[in-house]
Design an enzyme around this catalytic site. Sequence first.
Site, PDB file in Angstrom:
ATOM      1  N   ASP A 114      -6.681  -2.195   4.156  1.00  0.00           N
ATOM      2  CA  ASP A 114      -7.834  -3.110   4.110  1.00  0.00           C
ATOM      3  C   ASP A 114      -8.973  -2.558   4.965  1.00  0.00           C
ATOM      4  O   ASP A 114     -10.143  -2.574   4.567  1.00  0.00           O
ATOM      5  CB  ASP A 114      -7.441  -4.534   4.532  1.00  0.00           C
ATOM      6  CG  ASP A 114      -6.483  -4.574   5.721  1.00  0.00           C
ATOM      7  OD1 ASP A 114      -5.948  -3.511   6.107  1.00  0.00           O
ATOM      8  OD2 ASP A 114      -6.279  -5.666   6.276  1.00  0.00           O
TER       9      ASP A 114
ATOM     10  N   LYS B 272       0.060   0.137   4.919  1.00  0.00           N
ATOM     11  CA  LYS B 272       0.003  -1.290   5.285  1.00  0.00           C
ATOM     12  C   LYS B 272       1.263  -1.545   6.095  1.00  0.00           C
ATOM     13  O   LYS B 272       2.102  -2.396   5.772  1.00  0.00           O
ATOM     14  CB  LYS B 272      -0.078  -2.135   4.002  1.00  0.00           C
ATOM     15  CG  LYS B 272      -0.386  -3.593   4.208  1.00  0.00           C
ATOM     16  CD  LYS B 272      -1.817  -3.875   4.600  1.00  0.00           C
ATOM     17  CE  LYS B 272      -2.002  -5.359   4.847  1.00  0.00           C
ATOM     18  NZ  LYS B 272      -3.293  -5.690   5.477  1.00  0.00           N
TER      19      LYS B 272
ATOM     20  N   TYR C  11       4.400   1.705  -8.774  1.00  0.00           N
ATOM     21  CA  TYR C  11       4.193   1.907 -10.215  1.00  0.00           C
ATOM     22  C   TYR C  11       5.458   2.386 -10.917  1.00  0.00           C
ATOM     23  O   TYR C  11       5.543   2.354 -12.135  1.00  0.00           O
ATOM     24  CB  TYR C  11       3.054   2.901 -10.476  1.00  0.00           C
ATOM     25  CG  TYR C  11       1.673   2.388 -10.096  1.00  0.00           C
ATOM     26  CD1 TYR C  11       1.482   1.079  -9.684  1.00  0.00           C
ATOM     27  CD2 TYR C  11       0.565   3.215 -10.159  1.00  0.00           C
ATOM     28  CE1 TYR C  11       0.227   0.613  -9.324  1.00  0.00           C
ATOM     29  CE2 TYR C  11      -0.701   2.755  -9.810  1.00  0.00           C
ATOM     30  CZ  TYR C  11      -0.859   1.451  -9.382  1.00  0.00           C
ATOM     31  OH  TYR C  11      -2.113   0.997  -9.037  1.00  0.00           O
TER      32      TYR C  11
ATOM     33  N   ASP D 165      -4.875   4.719  -5.949  1.00  0.00           N
ATOM     34  CA  ASP D 165      -5.500   4.335  -7.217  1.00  0.00           C
ATOM     35  C   ASP D 165      -6.784   3.544  -6.928  1.00  0.00           C
ATOM     36  O   ASP D 165      -7.862   3.824  -7.459  1.00  0.00           O
ATOM     37  CB  ASP D 165      -4.483   3.472  -7.989  1.00  0.00           C
ATOM     38  CG  ASP D 165      -4.893   3.196  -9.408  1.00  0.00           C
ATOM     39  OD1 ASP D 165      -5.934   3.717  -9.843  1.00  0.00           O
ATOM     40  OD2 ASP D 165      -4.164   2.455 -10.097  1.00  0.00           O
TER      41      ASP D 165
ATOM     42  N   ASP E  16     -11.083   4.955  -6.760  1.00  0.00           N
ATOM     43  CA  ASP E  16     -12.138   4.373  -7.594  1.00  0.00           C
ATOM     44  C   ASP E  16     -13.294   3.883  -6.713  1.00  0.00           C
ATOM     45  O   ASP E  16     -14.465   4.045  -7.051  1.00  0.00           O
ATOM     46  CB  ASP E  16     -11.604   3.203  -8.432  1.00  0.00           C
ATOM     47  CG  ASP E  16     -11.059   3.674  -9.771  1.00  0.00           C
ATOM     48  OD1 ASP E  16     -10.799   4.889  -9.915  1.00  0.00           O
ATOM     49  OD2 ASP E  16     -10.897   2.835 -10.680  1.00  0.00           O
TER      50      ASP E  16
END
Length: 357
Positions: free
Chosen positions: A224, A192, A141, A248, A252
Amino acid sequence: MSKSVLILPGDGIGPEIVTEAEKVLSALVEKHGLEISTEQGLIGGRAIDETGSPLPEETLALGKQSDAVLLGAVGGPKWDNIERSLRPERGLLAIRAGLDLYANLRPAILYKELAGASSLKPEVIDGLNILIVRELTGGIYFGEPRGIRTLEDGQREGFNTLVYKESEIERIARIAFDVAMKRNKKVCSVDKANVLEATELWREVVTHVSDDYPEVSLEHMYVDNAAMQLVRDPRQFDVIVTTNMFGDILSDLASMLTGSIGMLPSASLNAGGKGMYEPIHGSAPDIAGKNIANPLATIISVAMMLRYSLAEPAQADRIERAVQQVLANGLRTADIVSDGMTKVSTSEMGDAVVTSL
Ligand code: NAD
């Protein structure tokens, strides 16, 4: 000495939910001996409209002077098509960076009264209590270079950069291990590493930091798989530490395990203990101005603020008990209402919490 809190209502439902949180703070000041002073500032779309900047210098200066910041939410369709660097969300990123708030703590706790609001079976989520520690000021980001460029063949290409320094990984890992020591002493680091070199380094540094915390068990998981495990068996997790973007998304996801995005608070901390506290949801333009948004995530964010930045754990407990009581009394905003419960508005929910204090 009285502590100071900067309040940033923001856009959409932000002002509505922050008004309810302010009612709770005022009640603690007037009736329960809390000593704080508050001041309001501009951020996001409203700040763009009034000053031309999503984070006016004055707001950042006020934030630096205060002991804690309480934020509603920013953004909305009105500002979706303006220049990227001036969008409301840039104000949020800028205040996080400006106050060096590198650690985002997002609890996902199931209130037993809301077990029915979750999309998972009660036996899978009963007693759920996860803390996601998300790195907040680095990663993709913020990484440079970034942008949209036109290639020689005339088509456009969007690009961003995922970059993490060892020091950035180390400090967020330490926060995760420190909070795990106060909980169930389990950290799951999500990366990852099989595809992204930046997270290969992440895994190496987190493993190194874990040497200083022999009592905490460390597990590594690919993102994942983590997404899958959070839905399959979420109670296997205690503390999850991960990068900005993975955090992020996973936070959620975790929020929906608990039934409503309108219930979850967050804290973003810097090395000095200063923090910005906000609900994890956005500005919900679809329901703004209707007095139906759930203010509890913001009210519980106030409890986190009292606990982590203002050294007022008893007042924090008081708020959390009041919220629990209101839920036990069957009061629900539209997002969490179910059969047999009493549907209340945003302001009625805030009033009920104040009464319960
Ligand atoms: P959102 O979280 O605002 O809304 C997602 C869904 O959840 C909507 O249906 C909304 O009505 C519902 N919802 C959210 N909060 C609720 C609450 N307190 N009570 C009841 N229902 C609630 O996410 P979005 O729709 O993707 O984004 C809307 C705007 O918010 C965008 O401009 C986005 O950039 C911005 N945003 C801001 C923040 C922030 O300020 N921290 C975070 C995420 C998104």
